[in-house]
Design an enzyme around this catalytic site. Structure first.
Site, short mmCIF file in Angstrom:
data_model
loop_
_atom_site.label_atom_id
_atom_site.label_comp_id
_atom_site.label_asym_id
_atom_site.label_seq_id
_atom_site.Cartn_x
_atom_site.Cartn_y
_atom_site.Cartn_z
N ASP A 1 39.34 34.29 43.74
CA ASP A 1 40.10 33.50 44.70
C ASP A 1 40.94 34.38 45.62
OD1 ASP A 1 41.80 32.44 41.84
OD2 ASP A 1 42.65 33.84 43.30
N ASP B 1 44.01 34.80 48.45
CA ASP B 1 45.27 34.33 48.99
C ASP B 1 45.54 35.03 50.31
OD1 ASP B 1 45.87 32.66 46.76
OD2 ASP B 1 46.47 34.43 45.63
N ASP C 1 55.59 40.23 42.17
CA ASP C 1 56.00 40.76 40.88
C ASP C 1 55.68 42.24 40.68
OD1 ASP C 1 53.31 40.04 40.79
OD2 ASP C 1 53.51 38.66 39.10
P1 ATP Z 1 44.78 36.19 39.27
O1 ATP Z 1 44.44 35.25 40.38
O2 ATP Z 1 43.74 37.17 38.88
O3 ATP Z 1 45.40 35.50 38.12
P2 ATP Z 1 46.88 36.99 41.04
O4 ATP Z 1 47.62 38.29 41.14
O5 ATP Z 1 46.13 36.54 42.24
O6 ATP Z 1 45.95 37.14 39.79
P3 ATP Z 1 48.28 34.54 41.25
O7 ATP Z 1 48.99 33.79 40.20
O8 ATP Z 1 47.07 33.96 41.89
O9 ATP Z 1 47.92 35.93 40.61
O10 ATP Z 1 49.35 34.90 42.37
C1 ATP Z 1 49.04 35.50 43.62
C2 ATP Z 1 50.10 36.51 44.00
O11 ATP Z 1 51.37 35.86 44.12
C3 ATP Z 1 50.32 37.61 42.97
O12 ATP Z 1 49.44 38.67 43.13
C4 ATP Z 1 51.76 37.99 43.26
O13 ATP Z 1 51.84 38.84 44.37
C5 ATP Z 1 52.40 36.68 43.61
N1 ATP Z 1 52.98 36.01 42.42
C6 ATP Z 1 52.38 35.05 41.66
N2 ATP Z 1 53.17 34.67 40.65
C7 ATP Z 1 54.30 35.38 40.76
C8 ATP Z 1 55.52 35.44 40.03
N3 ATP Z 1 55.71 34.67 38.95
N4 ATP Z 1 56.47 36.29 40.46
C9 ATP Z 1 56.28 37.05 41.55
N5 ATP Z 1 55.16 37.05 42.26
C10 ATP Z 1 54.17 36.24 41.90
MG MG Z 2 45.09 34.70 42.51
#
Ligand code: ATP
Ligand code: MG
Length: 439
Positions: A63, A65, A142
């Site tokens: 996915d 973003d 994060d």
């Molecule tokens: P995956 O989709 O593989 O779980 P991801 O890094 O894309 O990993 P997401 O939960 O989709 O995780 O979040 C997208 C982005 O938003 C993260 O990479 C981070 O930069 C930010 N983010 C998400 N959750 C948090 C949080 N709890 N605190 C700070 N930043 C966050």
């Molecule tokens: Mg993600």
């Protein structure tokens, strides 16, 4: 203290297209469409977060973003297939068939110590809703590996916090002061473990230390949010490694206290759980479906048996009834930590309560187990117990073989004699199902 949560004063390190391995082939067509249209309309458009990180380490992101300086309303004006979601902080969802591209406007972090109103008494973020620039957007993310921005304008990567180097070193590093960032949002502790397990990274010492200092804060996180996180932890294909790390940090005990207690005196139970997680990981890897109810059943197996024995000593009831009651009670207690929707707890109870019935192999009631709507899950559960030597192999084989048989053959396997005279003639006495084992 390095990176103490202050906005970046200097610009990003810009890694040109020729110096990083992120290829546009790894980016979905839909995400590219969104990025190019934003860019052509004069806005900044970046891929950010997990997709950039995963592409950098050679995984295939699923996915995407997008981060932009366009406001949600401006995004909506560009895409007819766009919906705005969220009240407090609005995000744009641009839909292409089943794929949704999430477009977020750059946001300012709420982590400035001088802004008292942005945090509650324990330091958690309660306000996070101010639009900002990309320099500010970086600081609310994060981990450094999650704060890399892929710029569609020239395919370079913008790195404000040394994320590219941390990815190279395979390090999970929090942006800013680790302790403060975990207090702002304790779920980040679980995210650290999840990414470490998935990417085979090491959790940086600064983060490890901060996790150990703050494990208890997980208790303040809404139970519904932890259920979402539970799914990501255990259904992403790295559940076994994740589980080991969660236990190591004492995080598992925060999520499932009653389950964790059982590990103390019962290594066999931990073996069973790990076998189930390994099995789940294999299924995910093979693209097969997995259900949280199965894993939850595995988690609650030992505590349910212990509690069932207590309930049976208090009141006369069958083993199945006691297991059903015990898993009901346990699921109830669990809701305070990780809230599990009823659509999972109900089948979980049934699956657990069916286990004693696998010991009975004679008679109609035994055979009817094959038609129970929860047979499949209960059978898989029993096979897993057998795999780790916690259920009789002969019985397990019986239940495997009997499913292959024709209906007539089945009746015979369960020693069900349709014609009572035939039985008399053969001189056999009526046999009852083994007493005391089925409910
Ligand atoms: P995956 O989709 O593989 O779980 P991801 O890094 O894309 O990993 P997401 O939960 O989709 O995780 O979040 C997208 C982005 O938003 C993260 O990479 C981070 O930069 C930010 N983010 C998400 N959750 C948090 C949080 N709890 N605190 C700070 N930043 C966050
Ligand atoms: Mg993600």
């Amino acid at each position: 203290m390095k990176n103490s949560g202050k906005p970046a004063s200097k610009g990003p390190k810009i890694i040109p297209r020729s110096a990083h391995g992120v290829s546009r082939d790894e980016v979905s067509k839909s995400a590219l469409k969104v990025l190019y249209r934003l860019h052509k309309s004069g806005y900044q458009a970046f891929l950010v977060g997990g997709c950039v990180r995963d592409a950098l380490v050679g995984l295939h992101p699923k996915d995407f973003d997008v981060a932009t300086d366009a406001t949600p309303d401006e995004v909506r004006a560009l895409f007819s297939n766009c919906r705005l979601i969220g009240r407090r902080f609005r995000l744009a969802h641009v839909r292409f068939g089943r794929e949704i591209i999430e477009v977020a406007t750059f946001r300012a972090a709420a982590n400035h110590a001088d802004d008292d109103h942005a945090h509650d008494d324990e330091g958690r973020i309660i306000r996070d809703n101010v639009y900002g620039s990309i320099e500010e957007d970086v600081w609310r993310r994060d981990f450094t590996c999650n704060a890399l921005y892929y710029n569609i304008a020239d395919h370079s990567i913008w790195d404000f916090v040394g994320g590219a180097e941390d990815v190279k070193q395979k390090h999970i590093v929090l942006i800013g002061d680790a302790d403060q960032r975990l207090r702002e949002d304790p779920v980040r502790m679980l995210r650290a473990v999840r990414f470490a397990a998935k990417l085979e990274f090491t959790v940086d010492e600064s983060v490890s230390k901060a996790i150990r200092n703050n494990v208890e804060l997980l208790a303040n996180v809404p139970a519904a949010r932890l259920f979402d996180e539970f799914l990501k932890l255990f259904q992403a294909g790295h559940a076994e490694r994740t589980f080991d790390m969660l236990r190591e940090y004492g995080l598992f005990a925060q999520l499932f206290p009653a389950v964790d207690q059982e590990f103390a005196g019962d290594e066999a139970f931990a073996d069973f759980v790990r076998a189930a997680l390994r099995n789940t990981d294999k299924r995910v890897d093979a693209g097969k479906s997995v259900t949280p109810m199965f894993l939850l059943g595995v988690f609650f197996w030992a505590p349910a048996r212990r509690l069932a024995a207590i309930r049976r000593s208090e009141e006369k009831m069958s083993e199945s009834q006691a297991l059903s009651l015990a898993s009901y009670e346990l699921a109830g207690q669990q809701q305070r930590r990780v809230s599990i929707p009823r659509r999972f707890t109900v089948p979980m109870r049934e699956m657990i309560a069916l286990q004693p019935r696998f010991t009975a192999t004679r008679g109609k009631r035994a055979m009817n187990l094959l038609n129970h709507r929860r047979f499949r899950a209960a059978y898989d559960f029993m096979m897993l117990l057998a795999e780790v030597g916690q259920f009789d192999h002969e019985l397990a084989r019986f239940w495997t073989d009997v499913q292959e048989r024709s209906p007539d053959d089945r009746a015979e396997a369960f020693q069900i004699h349709r014609n009572p005279r035939a039985r008399r003639r053969s001189g056999r006495r009526k046999r009852r199902p083994k007493a005391g084992q089925s409910s």
